[in-house]
Design a protein around this motif. Sequence first.
Motif, PDB file in Angstrom:
ATOM      1  N   ARG A 225     -10.815   2.950  -1.958  1.00 29.30           N
ATOM      2  CA  ARG A 225     -10.036   2.947  -0.724  1.00 29.30           C
ATOM      3  C   ARG A 225      -9.901   1.531  -0.183  1.00 29.30           C
ATOM      4  O   ARG A 225     -10.853   0.760  -0.196  1.00 29.30           O
ATOM      5  N   GLY A 226      -8.714   1.219   0.258  1.00 29.78           N
ATOM      6  CA  GLY A 226      -8.455  -0.133   0.767  1.00 29.78           C
ATOM      7  C   GLY A 226      -8.225  -1.146  -0.341  1.00 29.78           C
ATOM      8  O   GLY A 226      -8.151  -2.350  -0.095  1.00 29.78           O
ATOM      9  N   GLY A 227      -8.079  -0.662  -1.581  1.00 28.18           N
ATOM     10  CA  GLY A 227      -8.052  -1.553  -2.734  1.00 28.18           C
ATOM     11  C   GLY A 227      -6.837  -2.461  -2.852  1.00 28.18           C
ATOM     12  O   GLY A 227      -6.858  -3.424  -3.625  1.00 28.18           O
ATOM     13  N   SER A 228      -5.779  -2.188  -2.089  1.00 28.67           N
ATOM     14  CA  SER A 228      -4.609  -3.077  -2.167  1.00 28.67           C
ATOM     15  C   SER A 228      -4.943  -4.492  -1.701  1.00 28.67           C
ATOM     16  O   SER A 228      -4.321  -5.453  -2.154  1.00 28.67           O
ATOM     17  N   ASP A 229      -5.919  -4.605  -0.808  1.00 32.12           N
ATOM     18  CA  ASP A 229      -6.348  -5.950  -0.389  1.00 32.12           C
ATOM     19  C   ASP A 229      -6.854  -6.727  -1.600  1.00 32.12           C
ATOM     20  O   ASP A 229      -6.567  -7.917  -1.762  1.00 32.12           O
TER      21      ASP A 229
ATOM     22  N   PHE B 233      -3.753  -1.494  -5.318  1.00 30.10           N
ATOM     23  CA  PHE B 233      -4.796  -0.467  -5.437  1.00 30.10           C
ATOM     24  C   PHE B 233      -4.957   0.105  -6.843  1.00 30.10           C
ATOM     25  O   PHE B 233      -5.670   1.065  -7.035  1.00 30.10           O
TER      26      PHE B 233
ATOM     27  N   GLU C 261       1.488   3.979  -4.050  1.00 27.54           N
ATOM     28  CA  GLU C 261       1.852   2.567  -3.982  1.00 27.54           C
ATOM     29  C   GLU C 261       3.154   2.297  -4.747  1.00 27.54           C
ATOM     30  O   GLU C 261       3.923   1.410  -4.391  1.00 27.54           O
TER      31      GLU C 261
ATOM     32  N   THR D  54      -2.148   8.389   0.788  1.00 28.15           N
ATOM     33  CA  THR D  54      -3.313   8.512  -0.101  1.00 28.15           C
ATOM     34  C   THR D  54      -4.200   9.677   0.339  1.00 28.15           C
ATOM     35  O   THR D  54      -4.671  10.460  -0.496  1.00 28.15           O
TER      36      THR D  54
ATOM     37  N   SER E 117       0.847  -1.193   0.000  1.00 21.99           N
ATOM     38  CA  SER E 117       0.000   0.000   0.000  1.00 21.99           C
ATOM     39  C   SER E 117       0.881   1.241   0.000  1.00 21.99           C
ATOM     40  O   SER E 117       2.085   1.157   0.239  1.00 21.99           O
ATOM     41  N   ALA E 118       0.241   2.372  -0.187  1.00 23.71           N
ATOM     42  CA  ALA E 118       0.945   3.643  -0.045  1.00 23.71           C
ATOM     43  C   ALA E 118       1.354   3.817   1.418  1.00 23.71           C
ATOM     44  O   ALA E 118       0.717   3.278   2.319  1.00 23.71           O
TER      45      ALA E 118
HETATM   46  N1  ASP Z   1      -3.603   3.407  -0.388  1.00 22.76           N
HETATM   47  C1  ASP Z   1      -4.950   3.101  -0.703  1.00 22.76           C
HETATM   48  C2  ASP Z   1      -5.872   3.592   0.399  1.00 22.76           C
HETATM   49  O1  ASP Z   1      -5.461   4.182   1.347  1.00 22.76           O
HETATM   50  C3  ASP Z   1      -5.174   1.653  -0.949  1.00 22.76           C
HETATM   51  C4  ASP Z   1      -4.834   0.724   0.194  1.00 22.76           C
HETATM   52  O2  ASP Z   1      -4.073   1.077   1.069  1.00 22.76           O
HETATM   53  O3  ASP Z   1      -5.331  -0.394   0.211  1.00 22.76           O
HETATM   54  O4  ASP Z   1      -7.063   3.409   0.309  1.00 22.76           O
END
Ligand code: ASP
Length: 423
Positions: free
Chosen positions: A152-156, A138, A76, A49, A43-44
């Motif tokens: 948001r949270g897309g790295s998962d 992400f 990222e 982000t 992730s970043a």
């Molecule tokens: N950096 C992105 C976010 O904060 C994606 C991630 O961390 O999963 O949403």
Amino acid sequence: MSLGTIVMKFGGTSVADAERLKRAAGRIVAKREEGYRVVAVLSARGHETDRLIADAFEVSANPDPREMDMLLSTGERVSCALCAMAINDLDHRAISLTGSQAGIVTDTSHTKARILDVRADRIMDALDEDAIVLVAGFQGVSTSKDVTTLGRGGSDTTAVALAAAVGAEVCEIYTDVPGVFSADPRIVPDARKLDVVSFEEMLEMSASGAGVLQLRSVEYARNHGVSIHCRSSFDDSPGTIVVSERETMEHPLITAVTHSTGEARVTLTGIPDTPGIAGRIATALAEANVNVDMIIQNEPVSEGARADMSFTVPRDDLRTAREALEALVADLGEGGVEADESMGKVSIVGAGMKTHPGVAAKVFTVLGEHGINIEMISTSPIKISCVVAADRVPDAVRALHAAFELQGDDTIRPEKPFGEFAS
Ligand code: ASP
Ligand code: MG
């Protein structure tokens, strides 16, 4: 001596500074030295982000979504390039790839794109050449060749999609909490870490505010049979394993209390009570790409009178939802749009409630006893959600967690500050 392939994903707090990034690099190298082929998704760093989003709003009130994705995808990339350097210094070969280079193909909906295909041949080639592959989470490339991000949270979701594509035996999600909890430990200090949770429960939990895994990643994992192990990046203790319902041994009545304080309610007032109106409203919101959660319609009491319809939407989508509905109201020539920004939601999730009556009664009674007004209610076979005022959410979570006796006896105290647990 290859043991198979593993995907390891590190969240923003796990790569926040040089020391943590080097620690992540060390963990990746250790897995490689055990004999695994390793794909790591990063992730970043920290709040990068959020910072980039703030930068965008500093120069534009309404940033162009395509350019937003160009901007956000950089966070990222920075993590991956730095981590590759750190790994190279540990005498291992690492190569960093953008989402596009990694073959992640998405649709064209900027800032919340969906993965359509993963063309993992470049990753496979690099793994065959003994490299550790680092992929920027992400992000992907759209069918019209633009850079996209996955929400948001897309790295998962990147991690799970890659795990499916490379046939990884597990997708490990390294985060700043020891796993998935029975409630947010910042609100409920004696919340219990769950050892195992089913996809079905995890889907409901992610959908109702548990920020530990992005909803889409759980959906993707269920659809592609990817097992997820959500664990701490700060120690080696086992975290939470997300598996299919068949594989979970215990069936507690209630598994977790989840919450969100980021809800808004939009009410359409004085709309015609005629067939087709609900369809037009829902279509307008769907076309604006707004995820509607709960919907309540009040039928008029007298013939020919007007109806009201209320929805909850993520607060971040309120402006878009409002614009879409105002355009519709203008088109209908009647009605009004009202919004309440300060709503929250508390939910209880548990596969066991399918076969147990009386759970809803208990939820409503407990909230009532604490003087918490329920504004809206929605249920699924394994979830009950109540919309309440945002400032009453912590009380509601504590009351329900205690009433259903979810507290753990083993006191695992997660390292603060739980940055990624929040939605
Ligand atoms: N950096 C992105 C976010 O904060 C994606 C991630 O961390 O999963 O949403
Ligand atoms: Mg996350």
